[in-house]
Design a protein around this motif. Structure first.
Motif, short mmCIF file in Angstrom:
data_model
loop_
_atom_site.label_atom_id
_atom_site.label_comp_id
_atom_site.label_asym_id
_atom_site.label_seq_id
_atom_site.Cartn_x
_atom_site.Cartn_y
_atom_site.Cartn_z
N ILE A 92 0.84 -1.20 0.00
CA ILE A 92 0.00 0.00 0.00
C ILE A 92 0.88 1.25 0.00
O ILE A 92 0.60 2.21 -0.72
N PHE A 93 1.96 1.24 0.79
CA PHE A 93 2.89 2.37 0.83
C PHE A 93 3.48 2.61 -0.56
O PHE A 93 3.51 3.75 -1.06
N ASN A 94 3.96 1.56 -1.22
CA ASN A 94 4.57 1.71 -2.54
C ASN A 94 3.57 2.21 -3.58
O ASN A 94 3.91 3.03 -4.43
N LYS A 95 2.34 1.72 -3.52
CA LYS A 95 1.30 2.22 -4.44
C LYS A 95 1.02 3.69 -4.15
O LYS A 95 0.80 4.47 -5.09
N THR A 96 1.01 4.08 -2.88
CA THR A 96 0.79 5.49 -2.51
C THR A 96 1.90 6.35 -3.09
O THR A 96 1.65 7.40 -3.69
N LEU A 97 3.12 5.93 -2.91
CA LEU A 97 4.27 6.66 -3.43
C LEU A 97 4.19 6.80 -4.95
O LEU A 97 4.38 7.90 -5.49
N SER A 98 3.84 5.72 -5.63
CA SER A 98 3.73 5.75 -7.10
C SER A 98 2.62 6.68 -7.55
O SER A 98 2.79 7.47 -8.49
N MET A 99 1.48 6.60 -6.88
CA MET A 99 0.34 7.44 -7.27
C MET A 99 0.65 8.92 -7.00
O MET A 99 0.35 9.78 -7.84
N ALA A 100 1.26 9.21 -5.86
CA ALA A 100 1.63 10.59 -5.54
C ALA A 100 2.63 11.12 -6.57
O ALA A 100 2.55 12.28 -7.00
N GLN A 160 14.83 18.10 8.03
CA GLN A 160 13.59 17.35 8.17
C GLN A 160 13.40 16.45 6.95
O GLN A 160 13.71 16.84 5.83
N ARG A 161 12.86 15.26 7.20
CA ARG A 161 12.63 14.29 6.13
C ARG A 161 11.15 13.96 6.04
O ARG A 161 10.54 13.56 7.03
N LEU A 162 10.57 14.12 4.87
CA LEU A 162 9.16 13.87 4.64
C LEU A 162 8.83 12.39 4.85
O LEU A 162 9.58 11.51 4.44
N THR A 163 7.68 12.15 5.49
CA THR A 163 7.21 10.77 5.67
C THR A 163 5.84 10.60 5.03
O THR A 163 5.12 11.57 4.80
N ILE A 164 5.51 9.35 4.77
CA ILE A 164 4.20 8.96 4.26
C ILE A 164 3.63 7.97 5.27
O ILE A 164 4.35 7.08 5.75
N PRO A 165 2.33 8.10 5.58
CA PRO A 165 1.75 7.17 6.56
C PRO A 165 1.75 5.72 6.09
O PRO A 165 1.58 5.43 4.91
N LEU A 166 1.95 4.82 7.04
CA LEU A 166 1.72 3.40 6.83
C LEU A 166 0.33 3.09 7.36
O LEU A 166 -0.02 3.50 8.47
N VAL A 167 -0.45 2.39 6.59
CA VAL A 167 -1.81 2.08 7.01
C VAL A 167 -1.79 1.02 8.11
O VAL A 167 -1.06 0.04 8.04
N GLY A 168 -2.59 1.26 9.13
CA GLY A 168 -2.80 0.33 10.22
C GLY A 168 -4.10 0.73 10.89
O GLY A 168 -4.80 1.64 10.42
N HIS A 169 -4.44 0.08 12.00
CA HIS A 169 -5.73 0.38 12.64
C HIS A 169 -5.79 1.78 13.24
O HIS A 169 -6.88 2.30 13.46
N SER A 170 -4.63 2.42 13.48
CA SER A 170 -4.62 3.80 13.97
C SER A 170 -4.04 4.75 12.92
O SER A 170 -3.34 5.70 13.24
N TYR A 171 -4.34 4.49 11.68
CA TYR A 171 -3.83 5.25 10.55
C TYR A 171 -4.08 6.75 10.72
O TYR A 171 -5.19 7.17 11.02
N SER A 181 9.66 9.13 2.76
CA SER A 181 9.21 9.11 1.36
C SER A 181 10.35 8.81 0.40
O SER A 181 10.13 8.40 -0.73
N SER A 182 11.57 9.05 0.84
CA SER A 182 12.73 8.78 -0.01
C SER A 182 13.84 8.17 0.85
O SER A 182 13.84 8.28 2.07
N ILE A 183 14.76 7.55 0.18
CA ILE A 183 15.88 6.90 0.86
C ILE A 183 17.03 7.89 0.93
O ILE A 183 17.40 8.51 -0.07
N GLN A 184 17.62 8.01 2.11
CA GLN A 184 18.82 8.83 2.25
C GLN A 184 20.00 7.88 2.37
O GLN A 184 20.07 7.06 3.28
N CYS A 185 20.91 8.01 1.42
CA CYS A 185 22.08 7.15 1.37
C CYS A 185 23.30 8.00 1.72
O CYS A 185 23.64 8.93 1.00
N ASP A 186 23.93 7.70 2.84
CA ASP A 186 25.10 8.45 3.31
C ASP A 186 26.36 7.59 3.25
O ASP A 186 26.29 6.36 3.29
#
Length: 190
Positions: A56-64, A96-107, A148-153
Motif C-alpha cells: 500500500i505504501f509503494n502504491k501510494t508513493l507511485s500514485m503521488a 527534516q525528512r518527509l514521511t508517508i503514513p503506513l496504514v494500520g488500525h490507527s492510521y 518518502s525517499s531513501i537517504q544514502c550516506d
C-alpha cells in the motif's frame, strides 16, 4: 478411488512450504481456521501483514509521483522526521525528512497523502480498522510512518566493494538495484 486432501498432495518441503503443510494438516484435523493459521510461525504471519502495508505504501508513493507531488520537500501539515530521527509535524527546519503514513488500525489521515491512500484502500476493499484483528492481536498493526525517499550516506565504491549507510526502514536492495540497473531498464524487464 480415495480423494486426497490438500495436505496429502502438498510436497514435503522446508521453510514456508513446510509451514503451509503444517497449517493444512491442522485444518484437516480440526477444521478450525484460527488454529490452522496459528500453525504458521508468528514471524511469518507478521511478515505477510507488513508486506501488505509496504504494498500500500509503494502504491501510494507511485500514485503521488504520478500526480506530481513533491516527495522530497516537506510542506505545511506534513509529518516529518527531524535531523535527530524524532517524528513530528513540519517545522520548516533543515534536516527534516518527509514521511508517508503506513496504514494500520490507527492510521493518521491528516496528511496530503490521505487522498491517494483512500483511493488505494477503496480499490483493495480494505479499511484501516481491519488491521486490528481481534482473534490475532499478535499480528495487528497500528500504522506509522516511513520516509518518502531513501537517504544514502557515506557511499563508497572500491573495486568490488560498495559501502553506504541508510536510514532506518530503508532497504539496501533498492540502492543496489539502482546501481546495477541497465541504461534501458524497461527493455530488460525492470
Amino acid at each position: 478411488f480415495k480423494q486426497k486432501t490438500a495436505y496429502e498432495i502438498m510436497p514435503s518441503l522446508v521453510g514456508s512450504e513446510m509451514c503451509i503443510r503444517d497449517s493444512l494438516r491442522s485444518l484437516a484435523k480440526s477444521n478450525d481456521q484460527k488454529i490452522a493459521i496459528r500453525e504458521i510461525p508468528l514471524q511469518m504471519r507478521r511478515f505477510y501483514i507488513h508486506a501488505y502495508q509496504s504494498y500500500i505504501f509503494n502504491k501510494t508513493l507511485s500514485m503521488a509521483f504520478e500526480y506530481d507531488e513533491d516527495l522530497f520537500t516537506p510542506q505545511e501539515n506534513d509529518v516529518c522526521y527531524d535531523r535527530t530521527g524524532k517524528l513530528g509535524k513540519f517545522q520548516n527546519e533543515t534536516g527534516q525528512r518527509l514521511t508517508i503514513p503506513l496504514v494500520g488500525h490507527s492510521y493518521f489521515k491528516k496528511t496530503r497523502f490521505d487522498y491517494y491512500i483512500q483511493k488505494i484502500l477503496e480499490q483493495e476493499e480494505v479499511l484501516p480498522s481491519e488491521f486490528l484483528i481481534k482473534d490475532f492481536q499478535e499480528i495487528s498493526v497500528e500504522g506509522g510512518f516511513r520516509n518518502s525517499s531513501i537517504q544514502c550516506d557515506g557511499f563508497q565504491a572500491l573495486n568490488d566493494i560498495i559501502e553506504f549507510q541508510l536510514s532506518r526502514g530503508s532497504y539496501a536492495t533498492i540502492i543496489l538495484r539502482e546501481i546495477l540497473k541497465p541504461d534501458d531498464p524497461l527493455s530488460c524487464g525492470f
